[in-house]
Enzyme design. Structure first.
Site, PDB file in Angstrom:
ATOM      1  N   GLU A  84       0.837  11.931   2.457  1.00  0.00           N
ATOM      2  CA  GLU A  84       0.732  11.376   1.211  1.00  0.00           C
ATOM      3  C   GLU A  84      -0.030   9.932   1.029  1.00  0.00           C
ATOM      4  O   GLU A  84       0.613   8.949   1.677  1.00  0.00           O
ATOM      5  CB  GLU A  84       2.113  11.452   0.434  1.00  0.00           C
ATOM      6  CG  GLU A  84       1.698  11.044  -1.049  1.00  0.00           C
ATOM      7  CD  GLU A  84       2.954  11.165  -1.870  1.00  0.00           C
ATOM      8  OE1 GLU A  84       3.912  11.899  -1.616  1.00  0.00           O
ATOM      9  OE2 GLU A  84       3.173  10.529  -2.880  1.00  0.00           O
ATOM     10  N   LYS A 262      13.002  11.758  -4.695  1.00  0.00           N
ATOM     11  CA  LYS A 262      11.927  12.106  -3.959  1.00  0.00           C
ATOM     12  C   LYS A 262      11.304  10.988  -3.634  1.00  0.00           C
ATOM     13  O   LYS A 262      10.731  10.768  -2.318  1.00  0.00           O
ATOM     14  CB  LYS A 262      11.039  12.986  -5.058  1.00  0.00           C
ATOM     15  CG  LYS A 262      10.013  13.771  -4.040  1.00  0.00           C
ATOM     16  CD  LYS A 262       8.553  12.974  -4.013  1.00  0.00           C
ATOM     17  CE  LYS A 262       7.569  13.644  -3.263  1.00  0.00           C
ATOM     18  NZ  LYS A 262       6.295  12.942  -2.964  1.00  0.00           N
ATOM     19  N   ASP A 278      15.401  15.350  12.519  1.00  0.00           N
ATOM     20  CA  ASP A 278      15.441  16.718  11.656  1.00  0.00           C
ATOM     21  C   ASP A 278      15.308  16.529  10.307  1.00  0.00           C
ATOM     22  O   ASP A 278      16.568  15.944   9.547  1.00  0.00           O
ATOM     23  CB  ASP A 278      16.716  17.321  12.110  1.00  0.00           C
ATOM     24  CG  ASP A 278      16.915  18.871  11.393  1.00  0.00           C
ATOM     25  OD1 ASP A 278      16.126  18.949  10.236  1.00  0.00           O
ATOM     26  OD2 ASP A 278      17.529  19.687  11.663  1.00  0.00           O
ATOM     27  N   HIS A 375      -2.659   4.400  -6.684  1.00  0.00           N
ATOM     28  CA  HIS A 375      -3.244   5.579  -5.835  1.00  0.00           C
ATOM     29  C   HIS A 375      -4.910   5.272  -6.173  1.00  0.00           C
ATOM     30  O   HIS A 375      -5.360   5.698  -5.222  1.00  0.00           O
ATOM     31  CB  HIS A 375      -2.924   6.855  -6.658  1.00  0.00           C
ATOM     32  CG  HIS A 375      -1.409   7.435  -6.046  1.00  0.00           C
ATOM     33  ND1 HIS A 375      -1.398   7.930  -5.108  1.00  0.00           N
ATOM     34  CD2 HIS A 375      -0.357   7.577  -6.854  1.00  0.00           C
ATOM     35  CE1 HIS A 375      -0.429   8.135  -4.968  1.00  0.00           C
ATOM     36  NE2 HIS A 375       0.511   8.089  -6.123  1.00  0.00           N
TER      37      HIS A 375
HETATM   38  C1  MEV Z   1       5.518  10.116  -5.606  1.00  0.00           C
HETATM   39  O1  MEV Z   1       5.432  10.712  -4.264  1.00  0.00           O
HETATM   40  C2  MEV Z   1       6.967   9.503  -5.851  1.00  0.00           C
HETATM   41  C3  MEV Z   1       7.249   8.830  -7.394  1.00  0.00           C
HETATM   42  O2  MEV Z   1       7.195  10.105  -8.129  1.00  0.00           O
HETATM   43  C4  MEV Z   1       8.617   8.358  -7.351  1.00  0.00           C
HETATM   44  C5  MEV Z   1       8.955   8.010  -8.599  1.00  0.00           C
HETATM   45  O3  MEV Z   1       8.755   8.615  -9.573  1.00  0.00           O
HETATM   46  O4  MEV Z   1      10.146   7.203  -8.491  1.00  0.00           O
HETATM   47  C6  MEV Z   1       6.355   7.683  -7.558  1.00  0.00           C
END
Ligand code: MEV
Length: 428
Positions: A84, A262, A278, A375
């Site tokens: 990513e 995430k 792992d 981004h």
């Molecule tokens: C994107 O890979 C991760 C985010 O969505 C995390 C978040 O929203 O805190 C930017």
């Protein structure tokens, strides 16, 4: 490594060779190790063919270095393997902010993993529980006979717990074998021990054993990371407050908490993969821990008093520095060398610190300019490089494309041409 700083402004603008040179100097890499980095095909197909089954080729992913990390007053360069865009850049950027408050601090528990033995059809579960606990020393001894090397290193089976659980198929007895796995991730050692003690547990309990396997809810192997940053370093009070509100949102809402976590795992998995560990085990542990009190919650916490932003993270991180791909994958070994870690506990703590910093990067961007701006600017830099921009040209071309909201290779080429002809004219 004393004296070497990980604070490297403009690392992203350097050529691949220049970056490798900096990393090699930082981590005292040998000529062979540098050569390995430069093959871009470090995993020999013969090794790959022994790692898993039915191999037909190897699969490459980028390995980037996050800079600027100061953890427990020591500088680290962080190898990250991820597909990513923005993650490595965001990590480096947020790590720079944490330096303003002295970096990130960490601690961890001993590396204790849980092996579960499931006992079914136990005639009297409460009595069986007491009978098993009474024979704790005997059972630990059976487990420890499986791994004299681990015991010699100070690890091994240390304790037993017996739980009575109600299932849709009736009462079951579940024995937890608590094993100090030292520098291993631990699955092999724990599974072997769980299989070894199961027959004895079945005979004591009068039931029969079924599953004998490690639990990935590694809640005895916890990492803690925290940081205190002056609010100016994150862009001021308003943004710090936005970060706190983002945390409160995640704490109140599992839909947001999943995305919040995430973002943490973006950093964590990238280092877990780079070091040959792992990542499914770490993911499973993270999410089970996040839901441990019955509701899914964020793994981190952010607060501000108006002067400082305080961040902390607590989660299980089961990683090793011996065994498996950590030893067989040449780039995993090299990543461990770049990190300069001596124990699995130290590696786990660094990974926790990266998770916290990655979370800060995401929440700061979300609370300020929004995630797409970062981004877009990174995307624009990539396009500028594709168009042939080098050094300072990359930022100039990228910034103009972002301003114009036209991020395309043909436009980058035009801007680059204009820029270079201006430079030529200014010389004459
Ligand atoms: C994107 O890979 C991760 C985010 O969505 C995390 C978040 O929203 O805190 C930017």
């Amino acid at each position: 490594m004393a004296g070497k700083t990980s604070r490297i402004p403009g690392f992203y603008k350097l050529s691949l060779d220049e970056r490798v040179k900096i990393v090699a100097d930082f981590a005292n890499l040998s000529e062979e190790e540098v050569a390995l980095l430069k093959t871009h095909m470090a995993l020999d197909i013969k090794i790959a063919d022994k790692m898993i089954e039915n191999v037909i080729t190897t699969y490459q992913l980028p390995l980037g270095i996050a800079v600027n990390f100061l953890i427990n007053n020591r500088d680290y360069l962080i190898p990250m393997v991820i597909e990513e865009p923005s993650v490595v850049a965001a990590s480096s950027n947020a790590a720079r902010m944490t330096r303003e408050g002295g970096g990130v601090y960490t601690s961890s528990t001993e590396p204790i993993m849980i092996g579960q033995i499931q006992l079914v059809k136990v005639p009297n579960p409460s009595t069986a529980r007491f009978e098993i606990l009474r024979r704790k020393d005997e059972i630990l001894e059976i487990a420890n006979q499986c791994d004299p090397v681990l015991v010699k290193l100070g690890g091994g089976a240390k304790d037993l717990e017996v739980r009575i659980i109600e299932t849709c198929l009736g009462t079951m007895l579940v024995v937890h074998l608590l094993v100090d796995v030292r520098d291993a991730m631990g699955a092999n050692a724990v599974n072997t021990m769980a299989e070894a003690v199961a027959p004895r547990l079945a005979s004591i309990s009068g039931g029969r054993f079924r599953l004998r396997i490690i639990s990935n809810l590694a809640d005895r192997r916890i990492v803690r990371a925290w940081t205190k940053i002056p609010v100016e370093a994150v862009g001021g009070r308003e943004i710090a407050e936005g970060i706190m509100e983002a945390w409160a949102f995640a704490d109140a809402d599992p839909y947001r908490a999943a995305t919040h976590n995430k973002g943490i795992m973006n950093g964590i998995d990238a280092v877990v993969i780079a070091t040959g560990n792992d990542w499914r085990a770490v993911e499973a542990g993270a999410h089970a821990y996040a839901a441990r009190d019955g509701r899914y919650r964020p793994l981190s916490r952010w607060e501000t008093d108006g002067d400082y932003l305080y961040g902390s993270l607590e989660m299980p991180i089961a990683v090793g520095i011996v065994g498996g791909a950590t030893k067989t994958h040449p780039l995993a070994r090299l990543s461990l060398k770049i990190l300069g870690v001596k124990t699995a506990q130290e590696l786990a703590e660094i990974i926790g610190a990266v998770g916290l910093v990655q979370n800060l990067a995401a929440l700061r961007a979300l609370a300020a300019e929004g995630i797409q701006a970062g981004h877009m600017s990174l995307h624009a830099k990539n396009i500028a490089v594709m168009a042939g921009a080098v050094g300072d040209e990359i930022d100039i071309v990228a910034e103009q494309m972002v301003r114009e909201k036209t991020i395309r290779v043909d436009r980058a080429q035009e801007i680059l041409k204009e820029l270079r002809s201006k430079k030529e004219q200014s010389k004459t």
